[in-house]
Every structure is written in structure tokens, then in C-alpha cells.
Design a protein around this motif. Structure first.
Motif, PDB file in Angstrom:
ATOM      1  N   LEU A  27       0.810  -1.128   0.020  1.00 14.87           N
ATOM      2  CA  LEU A  27       0.038  -0.182  -0.130  1.00 14.87           C
ATOM      3  C   LEU A  27       0.897   1.219  -0.050  1.00 14.87           C
ATOM      4  O   LEU A  27       1.855   1.418   0.838  1.00 14.87           O
ATOM      5  CB  LEU A  27      -1.006  -0.013   1.260  1.00 14.87           C
ATOM      6  CG  LEU A  27      -1.787   1.435   1.516  1.00 14.87           C
ATOM      7  CD1 LEU A  27      -2.830   1.410   0.503  1.00 14.87           C
ATOM      8  CD2 LEU A  27      -2.204   1.432   2.898  1.00 14.87           C
ATOM      9  N   ALA A  28       0.700   2.216  -1.025  1.00 13.60           N
ATOM     10  CA  ALA A  28       1.366   3.422  -0.900  1.00 13.60           C
ATOM     11  C   ALA A  28       0.481   4.614  -0.384  1.00 13.60           C
ATOM     12  O   ALA A  28      -0.616   4.509  -0.967  1.00 13.60           O
ATOM     13  CB  ALA A  28       1.779   3.813  -2.235  1.00 13.60           C
ATOM     14  N   ILE A  29       0.873   5.294   0.664  1.00  9.78           N
ATOM     15  CA  ILE A  29       0.125   6.500   1.096  1.00  9.78           C
ATOM     16  C   ILE A  29       0.499   7.763   0.417  1.00  9.78           C
ATOM     17  O   ILE A  29       1.928   7.857   0.626  1.00  9.78           O
ATOM     18  CB  ILE A  29       0.297   6.359   2.691  1.00  9.78           C
ATOM     19  CG1 ILE A  29      -0.512   5.518   3.385  1.00  9.78           C
ATOM     20  CG2 ILE A  29      -0.436   7.908   3.186  1.00  9.78           C
ATOM     21  CD1 ILE A  29      -1.854   5.210   3.439  1.00  9.78           C
ATOM     22  N   ALA A  30      -0.462   8.136  -0.661  1.00 11.66           N
ATOM     23  CA  ALA A  30       0.289   9.397  -1.392  1.00 11.66           C
ATOM     24  C   ALA A  30      -0.678  10.534  -0.992  1.00 11.66           C
ATOM     25  O   ALA A  30      -1.684  10.657  -1.786  1.00 11.66           O
ATOM     26  CB  ALA A  30       0.243   8.903  -2.814  1.00 11.66           C
ATOM     27  N   ASP A  31      -0.301  11.107  -0.003  1.00 11.80           N
ATOM     28  CA  ASP A  31      -1.161  12.330   0.262  1.00 11.80           C
ATOM     29  C   ASP A  31      -0.749  13.628  -0.655  1.00 11.80           C
ATOM     30  O   ASP A  31       0.216  13.725  -1.225  1.00 11.80           O
ATOM     31  CB  ASP A  31      -1.013  12.892   1.608  1.00 11.80           C
ATOM     32  CG  ASP A  31      -1.751  11.929   2.608  1.00 11.80           C
ATOM     33  OD1 ASP A  31      -2.880  11.615   2.350  1.00 11.80           O
ATOM     34  OD2 ASP A  31      -1.298  11.434   3.608  1.00 11.80           O
ATOM     35  N   ARG A  32      -1.724  14.672  -0.692  1.00  6.78           N
ATOM     36  CA  ARG A  32      -1.601  15.754  -1.553  1.00  6.78           C
ATOM     37  C   ARG A  32      -0.383  16.766  -1.232  1.00  6.78           C
ATOM     38  O   ARG A  32      -0.631  17.499  -0.277  1.00  6.78           O
ATOM     39  CB  ARG A  32      -2.883  16.435  -1.658  1.00  6.78           C
ATOM     40  CG  ARG A  32      -3.130  17.521  -2.648  1.00  6.78           C
ATOM     41  CD  ARG A  32      -4.631  18.456  -2.319  1.00  6.78           C
ATOM     42  NE  ARG A  32      -4.780  19.202  -3.410  1.00  6.78           N
ATOM     43  CZ  ARG A  32      -5.169  19.196  -4.627  1.00  6.78           C
ATOM     44  NH1 ARG A  32      -5.696  18.056  -5.101  1.00  6.78           N
ATOM     45  NH2 ARG A  32      -5.475  20.369  -5.294  1.00  6.78           N
TER      46      ARG A  32
END
Length: 258
Positions: A38-43
Motif C-alpha cells: 500500500l502506498a500512502i500518497a497524500d496531496r
């Protein structure tokens, strides 16, 4: 075991007034679903990865560090560092953009990326409004900057146009020699969180639920899905799921290295 799949386009509540789940909720759900990673890719941020890393280490879930860059021309791409040096360059790039803008904003352009993109993997994300036959102006400059480290993201929006959109993106990817990769465009860990997502959308838009109209999502599909469900959704383009694993193999950086 579900089919191997890694979700690489996922926002947490650290994407302020967009994501509707905490990083640990996303990590634990990914573990329960059997996701390969899982990649957490926040703005324009790396803020969510710290709590996600803590939860992933406890749960035994593979976590990829990432950020979703939203450029001043509207281009959006998820970038993932392959190593510690690339993570440092990504941090410097985000600092550059935030230093130019008001608090909570980020000002970056396509011309900023070449100096910082060494060692970064990138997924270009067409907007939901993109239509077959329309150009993707950022594709060529991003391909020149990232070379073989660029993918074209494909998400399904369940709006009746997915089949034509996916076929057109696959043709564009083949013509550009940029691999197509599946993406969930995840905003929450469970469909039940959609109502909260609607509320934060209204806060962001300064309107009430009754007045929100088409600013609200048409469905509750932006939740984490397992590999079997993603394989069903991308049955006509199975290689797009395999590319999520190819990216996972390359994005080896972990916060444990800091």
C-alpha cells in the motif's frame, strides 16, 4: 489468497478535506485484504506516511512512501522514492513548492521536476474529466524527465465511460511506450466512510450537503479493494495489475532508513 495487487494511489486524511480515513485504518484494511503493498500518497505532502509506517510495522504490511504532486497547471502525479537519496530529493522538492506558496498550499510546475526526479518513480494520473482523444500535455515532458520510471495511471470511475476511457488510455500508453498501471484512487478504507467524504467535500467547497450537487462523488467506490476485485475490474487489461507489483519491487525506500 487474492490475486497479488498493490494499491499505489491512496490518500489519507492528511490530504486535508479530501481523504476520509486515518493512515492506520488504511494500513490495517490493506493487511486484511491481502494487498501486496500500500502506498500512502497524500496531496503535496509526506505527512501521512509517518503514522502509516508505525501501523504497517506493527501489522506486518508492506508500505510504500509516496506523495501526490498537484502542479500549478493541474497535472497530478504520484511519486515514489526508490532509495534514501530520492526521498531526500522529494522532500526538498516539496519544501521548494511550499516555500513559494501560502500556508497549506504548494506551488510547483513541470519545469521544477527534472532537478529533483532522479530515483523517483512517477505515475501520471489523468483527471476523471479526461476524454478519449484529448491530449495529455504533461505526458511528453514527464517522459523526458523520468524516462523509464514513468507510468500512466488508469482508474475506474463507474460513470458509464470507463470502458472507452480505459481502452483509450491503453492505446495512449502503448503509443507513448509508457506502461499502464491500475489505480484505485482511494479516499477511504471502507464504503461506509463515503458519507464522511461527502461532508469534508462540502467543508472544502463551503456549501451544504443539499447544495453540493455534482461536487459530491456519484458513488462510494473509492475504497480499498483486494486483488481479485481489481482483477475483475481490469479484466481486459491484466498487465495493469502486474505493473503495480513492478513498481513495488523498485520502490524499496522505508522510513526505517532515517
Amino acid at each position: 489468497m487474492p490475486r497479488p495487487y498493490a494499491e499505489l494511489v491512496c490518500a489519507s486524511n492528511f490530504s486535508f478535506l479530501r481523504g476520509a480515513s486515518h493512515p492506520d485504518e488504511l494500513v490495517l484494511t490493506a493487511k486484511a485484504l491481502g494487498l501486496a503493498a500500500l502506498a500512502i500518497a497524500d496531496r503535496n505532502s509526506l505527512a501521512g506516511v509517518v503514522r502509516a509506517h508505525r501501523a504497517a510495522r506493527t501489522a506486518g504490511q508492506r508500505l510504500l512512501v509516496a506523495s501526490r504532486l498537484v502542479l500549478r497547471d493541474g497535472t497530478e502525479l504520484v511519486v515514489l522514492p526508490r532509495d534514501r537519496a530520492a526521498y531526500g530529493r522529494l522532500s526538498s522538492l516539496l519544501s521548494l513548492g511550499k516555500g513559494r506558496a501560502a500556508k497549506g498550499e504548494c506551488d510547483l510546475g513541470l519545469d521544477d521536476l527534472p532537478a529533483y526526479c532522479d530515483g523517483l518513480l512517477a505515475i501520471l494520473l489523468p483527471h476523471q474529466a479526461w476524454r478519449p482523444g484529448a491530449p495529455l500535455a504533461a505526458l511528453d515532458p514527464l517522459r523526458q524527465a523520468f524516462r523509464r520510471r514513468l507510468w500512466l495511471g488508469a482508474a475506474l470511475w463507474h460513470d458509464g465511460r470507463d470502458r472507452a476511457r480505459l481502452a483509450a488510455l491503453a492505446d495512449l500508453a502503448a503509443a507513448s511506450r509508457v506502461p499502464l498501471v491500475a489505480a484505485g484512487e482511494v479516499l477511504y478504507h471502507s464504503p461506509q466512510r463515503r458519507r464522511l467524504a461527502d461532508v469534508v467535500t462540502c467543508i472544502r467547497a463551503h456549501c451544504t450537503i443539499d447544495a453540493a450537487g455534482f461536487r459530491l462523488a456519484a458513488n462510494a467506490e473509492r475504497f480499498l479493494k483486494d486483488g481479485d476485485e481489481m482483477a475483475r475490474l481490469f479484466a481486459t487489461h491484466p498487465a495493469a495489475l502486474e505493473e503495480t507489483l513492478a513498481i513495488t519491487e523498485q520502490a524499496r525506500f522505508s522510513l526505517d532508513e532515517l
